[in-house]
Design an enzyme around this catalytic site. Structure first.
Site, PDB file in Angstrom:
ATOM      1  N   GLU A 167       0.879  -1.168   0.000  1.00 37.72           N
ATOM      2  CA  GLU A 167       0.000   0.000   0.000  1.00 37.72           C
ATOM      3  C   GLU A 167       0.921   1.224   0.000  1.00 37.72           C
ATOM      4  O   GLU A 167       1.664   1.442   0.957  1.00 37.72           O
ATOM      5  CB  GLU A 167      -0.870  -0.054   1.272  1.00 37.72           C
ATOM      6  CG  GLU A 167      -1.951   0.970   1.368  1.00 37.72           C
ATOM      7  CD  GLU A 167      -2.834   0.747   2.622  1.00 37.72           C
ATOM      8  OE1 GLU A 167      -2.342   0.237   3.642  1.00 37.72           O
ATOM      9  OE2 GLU A 167      -4.022   1.109   2.559  1.00 37.72           O
ATOM     10  N   VAL A 168       0.899   1.982  -1.084  1.00 38.48           N
ATOM     11  CA  VAL A 168       1.819   3.127  -1.218  1.00 38.48           C
ATOM     12  C   VAL A 168       1.040   4.399  -0.879  1.00 38.48           C
ATOM     13  O   VAL A 168       0.003   4.688  -1.491  1.00 38.48           O
ATOM     14  CB  VAL A 168       2.402   3.190  -2.654  1.00 38.48           C
ATOM     15  CG1 VAL A 168       3.318   4.397  -2.811  1.00 38.48           C
ATOM     16  CG2 VAL A 168       3.187   1.910  -2.953  1.00 38.48           C
TER      17      VAL A 168
END
Ligand SMILES: NC(=O)c1ccc[n+]([C@@H]2O[C@H](COP(=O)([O-])OP(=O)(O)OC[C@H]3O[C@@H](n4cnc5c(N)ncnc54)[C@H](O)[C@@H]3O)[C@@H](O)[C@H]2O)c1
Length: 302
Positions: A167-168
């Protein structure tokens, strides 16, 4: 089908955007990231304030790679060359000289701010400075640093070698260039990314998980179904690997409760208010697997 992410055949170094990565914190997550990075062909500089943690982290990585050898997915030479790429760093300046740094120290704003302040002073203009925080605001972590545009969240999942998602998360001042580089780095590590445009409390995954888990707890609280049947519905009906109540027991009912409270406080959204049953279970010491009892009884199984 196994979701284990595999090292690219033959190291595939030429295809990688990054050749070297620094990792700060050699605990469960740092060691997992070191393993996948080394297996993908990157040089790894691993730093921890506790030197014994680096040794334990390398041991964890070696065991993870050995499992791949046992399954016939990596040969012994591959294991040895991957382990040869993981070296202990003496301090943060050694880590900061890599093209990208992933911080995986304990979940404390104060400690993370200090780490990023030092990294910012040592890094150059193109270094990606990523935090593996599960929930802390990236903007706050970057608040005291001189390079907030280079700081970004890269939230890997545990166990890192097996979980394909990263998850960026963008902080308020994260630049497009940093986002693009972080996405490339995640791909280099064999992960698929989602982009979180705002670092609001809980990002995307913790918000989703909290809603499902809270609703499952309410269903138990209201006597609508048993914990077993609620989890069974999620496993057999939705294809989840384990149900939300079994997940709460595994993570720790107290940890799940605190995560929900943090999202409620961070967003102010009453939809995230914790069910009473969760609060009462924590007060009673029903913390899940670690205490022997949670939504399920683990003591009877001993
Ligand atoms: N454990 C999980 O399932 C999970 C999943 C996703 C994200 N995270 C996040 O990843 C981060 C690390 O979690 P973990 O489970 O690996 O923790 P951990 O406790 O296993 O490891 C943390 C390590 O950081 C080291 N450390 C502490 N202060 C340091 C400093 N100033 N400089 C360098 N090293 C330092 C500690 O010695 C320890 O070895 C946390 O932010 C956590 O929220 C954890």
């Amino acid at each position: 089908m196994s979701t284990e992410t595999l090292p690219p055949a033959g190291g595939a170094k030429a295809l990688l955007r990054f050749s070297e990565i620094g990792i700060v914190g050699a605990g469960l997550m740092g060691a997992g990231i070191a393993q996948v990075a080394a297996a993908a062909g990157l040089q790894v500089r691993l730093f921890d304030t506790d030197p014994a943690a680096v040794a334990r982290g390398k041991d964890q990585a070696a065991k993870g790679l050995q499992r791949l050898v046992d399954k016939g997915r990596l040969d012994q030479d591959g294991l040895e060359s991957a382990m040869g790429r993981i070296v202990a760093a003496a301090d943060l300046s050694e880590v900061a000289s890599a093209g990208a740094v992933i911080e995986a120290v304990i979940e404390s704003l104060d400690i993370k701010q200090k780490v990023f302040s030092t990294l910012s002073a040592e890094a150059d203009d193109s270094t990606v400075l990523a935090s593996n925080t599960s929930a802390i605001s990236i903007s706050e972590i970057a608040g005291s640093s001189s390079r907030p545009e280079q700081i970004i969240g890269m939230h890997f999942f545990s166990p890192v070698p097996a979980m394909p998602l990263c998850e960026v998360i963008r902080g308020y001042r994260t630049s497009d260039k940093t986002l693009e580089a972080a996405l490339s780095l995640a791909a280099d590590l064999g992960k698929q990314s989602i982009v979180v445009n705002r670092d609001d409390s809980g990002f995307v995954t913790s918000r989703l998980m909290t809603v499902l888990m809270h609703e499952a707890v309410r269903l138990v609280e209201q006597g609508i179904a048993s914990a077993e049947d609620i989890d069974k519905a999620c496993v057999l009906g939705f294809g989840h690997k384990i149900g939300p109540l079994a997940t709460a027991d595994l993570t720790g009912v107290d940890v799940a409760y605190r995560a929900g409270r943090a999202i409620y406080e961070g967003t102010g959204d009453p939809g995230y208010r914790s069910p009473q049953l969760l609060r009462r279970m924590v007060a009673a010491g029903y913390l899940g697997r670690k205490s022997g009892q949670g939504f399920y009884d683990y003591e009877g199984a001993k």
